[in-house]
Scaffold this active site. Sequence first.
Site, mmCIF file in Angstrom:
data_model
loop_
_atom_site.group_PDB
_atom_site.id
_atom_site.type_symbol
_atom_site.label_atom_id
_atom_site.label_comp_id
_atom_site.label_asym_id
_atom_site.label_seq_id
_atom_site.Cartn_x
_atom_site.Cartn_y
_atom_site.Cartn_z
ATOM 1 N N HIS A 1 32.410 56.682 34.723
ATOM 2 C CA HIS A 1 31.698 57.956 34.520
ATOM 3 C C HIS A 1 31.214 58.063 33.066
ATOM 4 O O HIS A 1 30.059 58.408 32.810
ATOM 5 C CB HIS A 1 32.612 59.143 34.857
ATOM 6 C CG HIS A 1 32.163 60.437 34.252
ATOM 7 N ND1 HIS A 1 32.553 60.831 32.982
ATOM 8 C CD2 HIS A 1 31.329 61.401 34.706
ATOM 9 C CE1 HIS A 1 31.965 61.988 32.703
ATOM 10 N NE2 HIS A 1 31.226 62.365 33.727
ATOM 11 N N HIS B 1 36.860 57.261 35.852
ATOM 12 C CA HIS B 1 36.382 58.100 34.745
ATOM 13 C C HIS B 1 35.796 57.260 33.600
ATOM 14 O O HIS B 1 34.890 57.716 32.903
ATOM 15 C CB HIS B 1 37.485 59.040 34.237
ATOM 16 C CG HIS B 1 37.561 60.324 35.025
ATOM 17 N ND1 HIS B 1 38.208 60.406 36.230
ATOM 18 C CD2 HIS B 1 37.019 61.559 34.793
ATOM 19 C CE1 HIS B 1 38.082 61.644 36.708
ATOM 20 N NE2 HIS B 1 37.371 62.366 35.859
ATOM 21 N N ASP C 1 35.452 64.743 41.936
ATOM 22 C CA ASP C 1 36.432 64.620 40.846
ATOM 23 C C ASP C 1 37.831 64.398 41.431
ATOM 24 O O ASP C 1 38.598 63.563 40.940
ATOM 25 C CB ASP C 1 36.396 65.902 39.997
ATOM 26 C CG ASP C 1 36.854 65.675 38.567
ATOM 27 O OD1 ASP C 1 36.843 64.519 38.103
ATOM 28 O OD2 ASP C 1 37.217 66.673 37.909
ATOM 29 N N HIS D 1 29.571 66.395 36.797
ATOM 30 C CA HIS D 1 30.671 65.482 36.463
ATOM 31 C C HIS D 1 31.218 64.778 37.708
ATOM 32 O O HIS D 1 31.285 63.552 37.769
ATOM 33 C CB HIS D 1 31.772 66.289 35.753
ATOM 34 C CG HIS D 1 33.040 65.544 35.531
ATOM 35 N ND1 HIS D 1 33.214 64.668 34.487
ATOM 36 C CD2 HIS D 1 34.206 65.544 36.222
ATOM 37 C CE1 HIS D 1 34.434 64.153 34.545
ATOM 38 N NE2 HIS D 1 35.062 64.671 35.585
HETATM 39 ZN ZN LIG Z 1 37.132 64.463 35.983
#
Ligand SMILES: [Zn+2]
Length: 363
Positions: A265, A262, A179, A279
């Site tokens: 993602h 993201h 992340d 995540h």
């Molecule tokens: Zn994140």
Amino acid sequence: MLVRAAEAVATRGARFPGRYIQGPGSIANLGAEAASYGSKAAILLDNGIFDLLVEPVTEACNGKIEALGIRHGGECSESQIAALVEAARKSGADVIIGAGGGKALDTAKAAARDLDLPVIIFPTIAASDAPCSALAVIYNDDGTVAYDTFLPRNPDLVLVDTALITQAPARFLAAGIGDALATFYEADSCRRSGARNCMTMPGISIAHEIARLCRDTIFAHGAQALAECDANTAGPALERVVEANILLSGIGFESGGVAAAHAIHHGLCELEDVHHHLHGEKVAIGVLAGLKLHGLEDEFERVRAFCAKVRLPVRLADIGIADASDEKLAIVARRSCRPGEIIHNEPMPVTEDMVVAALKTLI
Ligand SMILES: [Zn+2]
């Protein structure tokens, strides 16, 4: 030229948690710190580690602040938030503490917003940059994502006990590195495109410097931090990486802005295949695909080697997409590139075909 001049003087900003404290055994500070915000704390304890947390947290509050421990139901849902609000109101609590993983922390943040009380966040894993943010992800009671909610302010205090972080599996720390890896690349894209951050304005320069420090820190100390975590030791590398994963990445993404990593993602999450992955693991794939979008081959190779070194995925199969069919990649690309999506914060136009082509290099 007039437009450029206007952009150059755009109103900019950054947001931060009120205070940040980190160190091995820092749980001992919890009661005294909480007492500076109130006289009675409602403490939401993560369901999964309730038995591990309840005694040390109660002990830390003993003699410092009156404390009521509440077991979290597991989801950050409207019903769980309402339950915490009611329990806190009944008890007369004047400060909320959330202890545990992301869903318990987000429930505490949202309840504190509804109660208009200060909130202290005590994360027990460093798996994402959510703890410092003014954001909570609300789920339905069946576990599906309902919506993101933006809170009026960041947590008043984020207190991290790195000795506790080392008790959790190193996979969580690695995911937090994934992340944190996105933070610089996304903030840098936003800096170049002039895109807005979570305050709907471009970030000030410190946001970008923090994002850069975040990347440099995980590059320098990531592998050693994982080794320290394996040995259940809060050594110097782990201290640096926990700070990067939680604080630097938190400020960097909220104030610097988010972009392709993201967005990709979010696209990957459309596939059932990836649901057992964390995540940050999926975000790491988003970073690699994002570097391909930019055609940055040298940086791609550097980041791919880093990911391999810190136990992060480098191929779609590593996050469960064993059969990366054209159909699946099209689903990912469509979600990633939908109108208004953060992928359009990139400084160049990004199309679905570009995303598919980038993902194909990760098969
Ligand atoms: Zn994140």
